[in-house]
Enzyme design. Structure first.
Site, PDB file in Angstrom:
ATOM      1  N   ASP A 109      19.823  38.881 120.129  1.00  0.00           N
ATOM      2  CA  ASP A 109      20.954  39.654 120.673  1.00  0.00           C
ATOM      3  C   ASP A 109      20.408  40.820 121.481  1.00  0.00           C
ATOM      4  O   ASP A 109      19.348  41.364 121.171  1.00  0.00           O
ATOM      5  CB  ASP A 109      21.842  40.170 119.531  1.00  0.00           C
ATOM      6  CG  ASP A 109      23.270  40.462 119.979  1.00  0.00           C
ATOM      7  OD1 ASP A 109      24.189  39.703 119.589  1.00  0.00           O
ATOM      8  OD2 ASP A 109      23.466  41.443 120.736  1.00  0.00           O
ATOM      9  N   ASP A 140      17.628  39.181 125.787  1.00  0.00           N
ATOM     10  CA  ASP A 140      18.619  39.228 126.874  1.00  0.00           C
ATOM     11  C   ASP A 140      18.686  37.816 127.447  1.00  0.00           C
ATOM     12  O   ASP A 140      17.732  37.363 128.095  1.00  0.00           O
ATOM     13  CB  ASP A 140      18.193  40.237 127.948  1.00  0.00           C
ATOM     14  CG  ASP A 140      19.258  40.379 129.034  1.00  0.00           C
ATOM     15  OD1 ASP A 140      20.151  39.502 129.135  1.00  0.00           O
ATOM     16  OD2 ASP A 140      19.188  41.362 129.791  1.00  0.00           O
ATOM     17  N   VAL A 141      19.776  37.122 127.205  1.00  0.00           N
ATOM     18  CA  VAL A 141      19.862  35.709 127.596  1.00  0.00           C
ATOM     19  C   VAL A 141      19.772  35.511 129.113  1.00  0.00           C
ATOM     20  O   VAL A 141      19.501  34.405 129.578  1.00  0.00           O
ATOM     21  CB  VAL A 141      21.148  35.027 127.057  1.00  0.00           C
ATOM     22  CG1 VAL A 141      21.172  35.028 125.541  1.00  0.00           C
ATOM     23  CG2 VAL A 141      22.419  35.666 127.631  1.00  0.00           C
ATOM     24  N   TYR A 194      35.778  34.745 133.852  1.00  0.00           N
ATOM     25  CA  TYR A 194      35.504  34.200 132.508  1.00  0.00           C
ATOM     26  C   TYR A 194      35.841  32.708 132.457  1.00  0.00           C
ATOM     27  O   TYR A 194      35.034  31.897 131.981  1.00  0.00           O
ATOM     28  CB  TYR A 194      36.330  34.974 131.474  1.00  0.00           C
ATOM     29  CG  TYR A 194      36.128  34.500 130.050  1.00  0.00           C
ATOM     30  CD1 TYR A 194      34.989  34.857 129.329  1.00  0.00           C
ATOM     31  CD2 TYR A 194      37.089  33.708 129.415  1.00  0.00           C
ATOM     32  CE1 TYR A 194      34.805  34.429 128.019  1.00  0.00           C
ATOM     33  CE2 TYR A 194      36.907  33.282 128.102  1.00  0.00           C
ATOM     34  CZ  TYR A 194      35.768  33.644 127.412  1.00  0.00           C
ATOM     35  OH  TYR A 194      35.589  33.220 126.105  1.00  0.00           O
ATOM     36  N   LYS A 238      33.465  29.450 131.640  1.00  0.00           N
ATOM     37  CA  LYS A 238      33.653  28.560 130.490  1.00  0.00           C
ATOM     38  C   LYS A 238      33.846  27.105 130.935  1.00  0.00           C
ATOM     39  O   LYS A 238      33.441  26.189 130.227  1.00  0.00           O
ATOM     40  CB  LYS A 238      34.822  29.062 129.622  1.00  0.00           C
ATOM     41  CG  LYS A 238      34.508  30.394 128.957  1.00  0.00           C
ATOM     42  CD  LYS A 238      33.264  30.282 128.060  1.00  0.00           C
ATOM     43  CE  LYS A 238      32.698  31.587 127.591  1.00  0.00           C
ATOM     44  NZ  LYS A 238      31.523  31.445 126.721  1.00  0.00           N
TER      45      LYS A 238
HETATM   46  N1  LIG Z   1      36.449  35.685 120.214  1.00  0.00           N
HETATM   47  C1  LIG Z   1      37.167  34.728 120.775  1.00  0.00           C
HETATM   48  O1  LIG Z   1      38.397  34.670 120.610  1.00  0.00           O
HETATM   49  C2  LIG Z   1      36.478  33.686 121.598  1.00  0.00           C
HETATM   50  C3  LIG Z   1      37.257  32.592 122.049  1.00  0.00           C
HETATM   51  C4  LIG Z   1      36.638  31.612 122.817  1.00  0.00           C
HETATM   52  C5  LIG Z   1      35.278  31.696 123.109  1.00  0.00           C
HETATM   53  N2  LIG Z   1      34.565  32.762 122.640  1.00  0.00           N
HETATM   54  C6  LIG Z   1      33.135  32.807 122.988  1.00  0.00           C
HETATM   55  O2  LIG Z   1      32.367  33.146 121.860  1.00  0.00           O
HETATM   56  C7  LIG Z   1      31.128  33.733 122.299  1.00  0.00           C
HETATM   57  C8  LIG Z   1      30.871  34.995 121.492  1.00  0.00           C
HETATM   58  O3  LIG Z   1      31.868  35.968 121.824  1.00  0.00           O
HETATM   59  P1  LIG Z   1      32.566  36.928 120.739  1.00  0.00           P
HETATM   60  O4  LIG Z   1      34.017  36.772 120.926  1.00  0.00           O
HETATM   61  O5  LIG Z   1      31.977  36.727 119.416  1.00  0.00           O
HETATM   62  O6  LIG Z   1      32.163  38.349 121.370  1.00  0.00           O
HETATM   63  P2  LIG Z   1      31.433  39.660 120.773  1.00  0.00           P
HETATM   64  O7  LIG Z   1      31.484  40.650 121.873  1.00  0.00           O
HETATM   65  O8  LIG Z   1      31.999  40.038 119.451  1.00  0.00           O
HETATM   66  O9  LIG Z   1      29.929  39.156 120.552  1.00  0.00           O
HETATM   67  C9  LIG Z   1      29.089  38.839 121.642  1.00  0.00           C
HETATM   68  C10 LIG Z   1      27.642  39.129 121.275  1.00  0.00           C
HETATM   69  O10 LIG Z   1      26.822  38.794 122.404  1.00  0.00           O
HETATM   70  C11 LIG Z   1      25.864  39.831 122.587  1.00  0.00           C
HETATM   71  N3  LIG Z   1      25.408  39.858 123.991  1.00  0.00           N
HETATM   72  C12 LIG Z   1      26.072  40.321 125.075  1.00  0.00           C
HETATM   73  N4  LIG Z   1      25.304  40.221 126.171  1.00  0.00           N
HETATM   74  C13 LIG Z   1      24.131  39.655 125.782  1.00  0.00           C
HETATM   75  C14 LIG Z   1      22.934  39.305 126.462  1.00  0.00           C
HETATM   76  N5  LIG Z   1      22.787  39.532 127.789  1.00  0.00           N
HETATM   77  N6  LIG Z   1      21.933  38.741 125.749  1.00  0.00           N
HETATM   78  C15 LIG Z   1      22.063  38.545 124.399  1.00  0.00           C
HETATM   79  N7  LIG Z   1      23.159  38.883 123.715  1.00  0.00           N
HETATM   80  C16 LIG Z   1      24.183  39.424 124.391  1.00  0.00           C
HETATM   81  C17 LIG Z   1      26.591  41.093 122.173  1.00  0.00           C
HETATM   82  O11 LIG Z   1      25.686  42.159 121.883  1.00  0.00           O
HETATM   83  C18 LIG Z   1      27.389  40.608 120.962  1.00  0.00           C
HETATM   84  O12 LIG Z   1      26.646  40.745 119.765  1.00  0.00           O
HETATM   85  C19 LIG Z   1      31.291  33.975 123.802  1.00  0.00           C
HETATM   86  O13 LIG Z   1      30.611  32.985 124.515  1.00  0.00           O
HETATM   87  C20 LIG Z   1      32.794  33.874 124.007  1.00  0.00           C
HETATM   88  O14 LIG Z   1      33.119  33.481 125.320  1.00  0.00           O
HETATM   89  C21 LIG Z   1      35.126  33.756 121.914  1.00  0.00           C
END
Ligand SMILES: NC(=O)c1ccc[n+]([C@@H]2O[C@H](COP(=O)([O-])OP(=O)(O)OC[C@H]3O[C@@H](n4cnc5c(N)ncnc54)[C@H](O)[C@@H]3O)[C@@H](O)[C@H]2O)c1
Length: 280
Positions: free
Chosen positions: A41, A67-68, A160, A164
């Site tokens: 992360d 950092d991805v 976004y 996706k």
């Molecule tokens: N929460 C939802 O309702 C939801 C729905 C559909 C899809 N998603 C997907 O789930 C995934 C996770 O999102 P989430 O909702 O848990 O968000 P979140 O913001 O709670 O968590 C995202 C994490 O990614 C990390 N991050 C951000 N940029 C980064 C980078 N450059 N390198 C490494 N880590 C990085 C952040 O520090 C954080 O810990 C995403 O791909 C999101 O699109 C989430």
């Protein structure tokens, strides 16, 4: 022993973005199945807090600043997981961010940053994982996290949604490529519905200030958190679909099916997208 435990227990997971939300849920759930967990992360302190919590409950877990967007950083993360925990049996490319507002009001920097994290981050994950998994000779899994937003279209979240759709197409192509190359790697796409996380609070607009339309969209999405699924429950759903051998790993299967069917019908009938009442 549950199916999830018999399929995934004893393995090693890498998860990007595992310090929060959906990724944290999958890390914690994987640990309950008896997996070793590597969290990559950009927020090392938060990742380390989750890893320390898992270690205190007896799980082997590491946190790696990752950092991805950076292929080298992603590669170093996966290399650390192999060195310290063993062959990775489940690599999850999960890190992702949101962006609100009309396309023409989206700062160029935010557009680039989102596509770098949400799409290039997944590509970097595949480049780091597949050669190592193929060489290890151990059956393995790769999951890329898309969204129900990967099936449909919506206004004021276009960057976004684009990302996706890209992750879904990339994962479908990856599945064919893995089959063509004959590797023992099962590929799946995670398509969550609303899950409790920090994604809307952190959406890209924060850095430069939301436009009026972006701010309204952010408020609407934050309000939807009221009905969002806890990340622990989402993770159990995702693993259950995966243990059953599915390609689409849902958290809200009925919501997904509705959007998939509407999308399929829109393409079949070649009709233009229309705003719903809620989207006006
Ligand atoms: N929460 C939802 O309702 C939801 C729905 C559909 C899809 N998603 C997907 O789930 C995934 C996770 O999102 P989430 O909702 O848990 O968000 P979140 O913001 O709670 O968590 C995202 C994490 O990614 C990390 N991050 C951000 N940029 C980064 C980078 N450059 N390198 C490494 N880590 C990085 C952040 O520090 C954080 O810990 C995403 O791909 C999101 O699109 C989430």
């Amino acid at each position: 022993m549950s199916d999830n435990e018999s399929v995934f227990g004893g393995g090693v997971m890498t998860v990007t973005g595992g310090a929060s939300g959906v990724g944290e849920g999958m890390a914690r759930y994987g640990a309950t199945l008896g997996m070793k967990i590597a969290i990559g992360d950009i927020d090392l302190a938060a990742a380390e807090a989750v890893a320390a919590d898992l270690r205190s409950a007896g799980t082997e877990a590491i946190a790696v600043h990752t950092d991805v967007r950076d292929a080298t950083s992603m590669d170093e993360f996966v290399a650390r997981a192999y060195e310290e925990l063993g062959p990775v049996t489940l690599g999850i490319n999960n890190a992702g961010i949101e962006q609100f507002g009309y396309l023409w009001e989206t700062p160029v920097e935010n557009w680039r940053r989102l596509l770098d994290i949400n799409v290039t981050g997944v590509f970097n994950g595949i480049r780091a994982l597949v050669p190592r998994m193929a060489a290890a000779g151990v059956p393995a899994n790769i999951w890329n996290v898309s969204s129900i937003g990967g099936f449909g279209v919506a206004p004021r979240q276009a960057s976004y949604i684009v990302s996706k759709h890209a992750v879904l197409a990339l994962t479908q192509c990856l599945k064919l490529e893995i089959d063509a190359a004959g590797h023992d790697i099962r590929v799946a796409v995670v398509v969550p519905g609303p899950v409790v996380s920090q994604i809307f609070d952190r959406a890209g607009g924060t850095e430069t200030g939301d436009s009026e339309a972006g701010s309204a969209e952010r408020q609407a999405m934050l309000a939807s958190k009221e009905v969002a699924m806890p990340a622990s429950e989402a993770a159990e759903q995702i693993f259950t679909h995966a243990a059953a051998g599915k390609f689409y790993l849902h958290t809200h299967p009925e919501m997904s099916a509705g959007i998939m069917n509407a999308r399929a019908e829109g393409l079949r009938s070649q009709s233009a997208p229309q705003l719903s009442d809620q989207q006006l």
